[in-house]
Design a protein around this motif. Structure first.
Motif, PDB file in Angstrom:
ATOM      1  N   GLU A 107       1.141  -0.768  -0.290  1.00 45.92           N
ATOM      2  CA  GLU A 107      -0.174  -0.352   0.127  1.00 45.92           C
ATOM      3  C   GLU A 107       0.894   1.104  -0.143  1.00 45.92           C
ATOM      4  O   GLU A 107       0.093   2.250  -0.565  1.00 45.92           O
ATOM      5  N   MET A 108       2.135   1.450   0.459  1.00 44.14           N
ATOM      6  CA  MET A 108       3.027   2.163   0.820  1.00 44.14           C
ATOM      7  C   MET A 108       3.405   2.352  -0.620  1.00 44.14           C
ATOM      8  O   MET A 108       3.485   4.194  -1.259  1.00 44.14           O
ATOM      9  N   ASP A 109       4.027   1.997  -1.150  1.00 43.04           N
ATOM     10  CA  ASP A 109       4.051   1.821  -2.794  1.00 43.04           C
ATOM     11  C   ASP A 109       2.955   2.322  -4.044  1.00 43.04           C
ATOM     12  O   ASP A 109       3.768   3.369  -4.472  1.00 43.04           O
ATOM     13  N   TYR A 110       2.156   1.722  -3.652  1.00 43.35           N
ATOM     14  CA  TYR A 110       0.910   2.544  -4.328  1.00 43.35           C
ATOM     15  C   TYR A 110       0.853   3.783  -4.031  1.00 43.35           C
ATOM     16  O   TYR A 110       0.640   4.281  -5.279  1.00 43.35           O
ATOM     17  N   SER A 111       0.702   4.077  -3.134  1.00 43.10           N
ATOM     18  CA  SER A 111       0.696   5.629  -2.961  1.00 43.10           C
ATOM     19  C   SER A 111       1.829   6.185  -3.134  1.00 43.10           C
ATOM     20  O   SER A 111       1.222   7.684  -4.097  1.00 43.10           O
ATOM     21  N   ALA A 112       2.987   6.558  -2.958  1.00 43.52           N
ATOM     22  CA  ALA A 112       3.804   6.255  -4.076  1.00 43.52           C
ATOM     23  C   ALA A 112       3.534   6.779  -5.035  1.00 43.52           C
ATOM     24  O   ALA A 112       4.398   7.803  -5.980  1.00 43.52           O
ATOM     25  N   LEU A 113       3.978   5.944  -5.860  1.00 44.63           N
ATOM     26  CA  LEU A 113       3.384   5.785  -7.299  1.00 44.63           C
ATOM     27  C   LEU A 113       2.060   6.490  -7.745  1.00 44.63           C
ATOM     28  O   LEU A 113       2.500   7.218  -8.925  1.00 44.63           O
ATOM     29  N   GLN A 114       1.694   6.929  -7.329  1.00 46.93           N
ATOM     30  CA  GLN A 114       0.274   8.275  -7.119  1.00 46.93           C
ATOM     31  C   GLN A 114       0.677   8.635  -7.145  1.00 46.93           C
ATOM     32  O   GLN A 114       0.237  10.596  -7.793  1.00 46.93           O
ATOM     33  N   GLU A 115       1.434   9.328  -6.090  1.00 47.09           N
ATOM     34  CA  GLU A 115       2.120  10.557  -5.952  1.00 47.09           C
ATOM     35  C   GLU A 115       3.526  11.140  -7.523  1.00 47.09           C
ATOM     36  O   GLU A 115       3.098  12.316  -7.352  1.00 47.09           O
ATOM     37  N   VAL A 116       3.488   9.929  -7.341  1.00 47.00           N
ATOM     38  CA  VAL A 116       4.974  10.323  -8.448  1.00 47.00           C
ATOM     39  C   VAL A 116       4.082  10.786  -9.613  1.00 47.00           C
ATOM     40  O   VAL A 116       3.954  11.876 -10.646  1.00 47.00           O
ATOM     41  N   GLY A 117       2.990   9.981 -10.058  1.00 46.04           N
ATOM     42  CA  GLY A 117       1.991  10.334 -11.542  1.00 46.04           C
ATOM     43  C   GLY A 117       1.547  11.315 -11.393  1.00 46.04           C
ATOM     44  O   GLY A 117       1.406  12.055 -12.527  1.00 46.04           O
ATOM     45  N   ASN A 118       0.381  11.586 -10.005  1.00 43.58           N
ATOM     46  CA  ASN A 118       0.432  12.796 -10.043  1.00 43.58           C
ATOM     47  C   ASN A 118       1.554  14.460 -10.507  1.00 43.58           C
ATOM     48  O   ASN A 118       1.207  15.288 -11.316  1.00 43.58           O
ATOM     49  N   ILE A 119       3.212  14.164  -9.590  1.00 48.89           N
ATOM     50  CA  ILE A 119       4.305  14.834 -10.432  1.00 48.89           C
ATOM     51  C   ILE A 119       4.140  14.695 -11.713  1.00 48.89           C
ATOM     52  O   ILE A 119       4.159  16.019 -12.476  1.00 48.89           O
ATOM     53  N   LEU A 120       4.706  14.360 -12.314  1.00 48.92           N
ATOM     54  CA  LEU A 120       4.989  13.965 -13.378  1.00 48.92           C
ATOM     55  C   LEU A 120       3.528  14.004 -14.322  1.00 48.92           C
ATOM     56  O   LEU A 120       4.381  14.876 -15.916  1.00 48.92           O
ATOM     57  N   SER A 121       2.716  13.915 -13.942  1.00 44.50           N
ATOM     58  CA  SER A 121       1.439  14.270 -15.471  1.00 44.50           C
ATOM     59  C   SER A 121       1.376  15.374 -14.688  1.00 44.50           C
ATOM     60  O   SER A 121       1.190  16.228 -16.039  1.00 44.50           O
ATOM     61  N   GLY A 122       1.474  16.366 -13.469  1.00 44.02           N
ATOM     62  CA  GLY A 122       1.020  17.299 -13.727  1.00 44.02           C
ATOM     63  C   GLY A 122       1.713  18.697 -14.296  1.00 44.02           C
ATOM     64  O   GLY A 122       1.830  19.891 -14.965  1.00 44.02           O
TER      65      GLY A 122
END
Length: 204
Positions: A107-122
């Motif tokens: 779950e911690m990895d999933y949260s990190a991936l979501q945050e990275v995806g948010n930053i990169l896509s943003g």
């Protein structure tokens, strides 16, 4: 409405340049997030038939991590940030300071991936907005780890009867010897492709 089958080399070159700039800014955002140098190979940018997307990810049954956004404003469509499962483990390992990339994602990895995806896509969308002058906003990201075919069914259902083209920005990021293959997919509806090209002065 743009006939996507008739896009010429100038149109495609402009779309590629947008992809290059957007991917470069996304890599810079990741480097700032990690506080370390991240090298980026020149992105491979191309316009794909939607049905060919799964093939670029290793086939419909390949397990990938997908971060999905709705795109609103002057363009309507979707952004998808997709990583194969190996790249997902490497990226979260780098983020967490781990050297063991074989462990299963939690779950911690999933949260990190979501945050990275948010930053990169943003970062990518911010670059696109600056280059075009268009007002663009992203929804809250949704993360799914599943087979590529299942993940791609979401935009297929939403836009399958509107457009069959997507813009792929295929990026390779390196932290030393560690390689992360990141794929950005811009999936605007057909009318939005016209708006995008007109904003760049390459389509009347």
């Amino acid at each position: 409405m743009v006939n996507l089958e008739n896009l010429n080399n100038l149109h495609l070159d402009v779309l590629r340049e947008i992809g290059n700039i957007g991917a470069g800014n996304a890599a810079t955002a990741l480097a700032n997030m990690l506080d370390k140098k991240i090298d980026m190979e020149v992105p491979n940018v191309k316009l794909l038939d939607f049905n060919d997307v799964a093939t670029t990810l290793g086939g419909e049954e390949s397990v990938v991590a997908g971060i999905y956004f709705n795109l609103h404003g002057d363009l309507d469509g979707n952004i998808m940030f997709l990583l194969d499962i190996v790249s997902s483990k490497i990226l979260t390992g780098i983020l967490m300071g781990r050297e063991d990339y074989s462990r299963e994602l939690d779950e911690m990895d999933y949260s990190a991936l979501q945050e990275v995806g948010n930053i990169l896509s943003g970062s990518y969308i911010a670059s696109l907005s600056t280059l075009t002058g268009l007002n663009l906003t992203l929804s809250i990201p949704s993360l799914c780890v599943d087979m590529a075919g299942a993940i791609l069914s979401v935009p297929a259902i939403q836009f399958g009867f509107v457009t069959d083209k997507v813009l792929l920005i295929e990026t390779k990021l390196r932290d030393g010897n560690d390689l992360v293959k990141a794929n950005f997919f811009l999936i605007p509806n057909a009318e939005s492709f016209g708006t995008l090209l007109k904003s760049l002065g390459v389509y009347e």
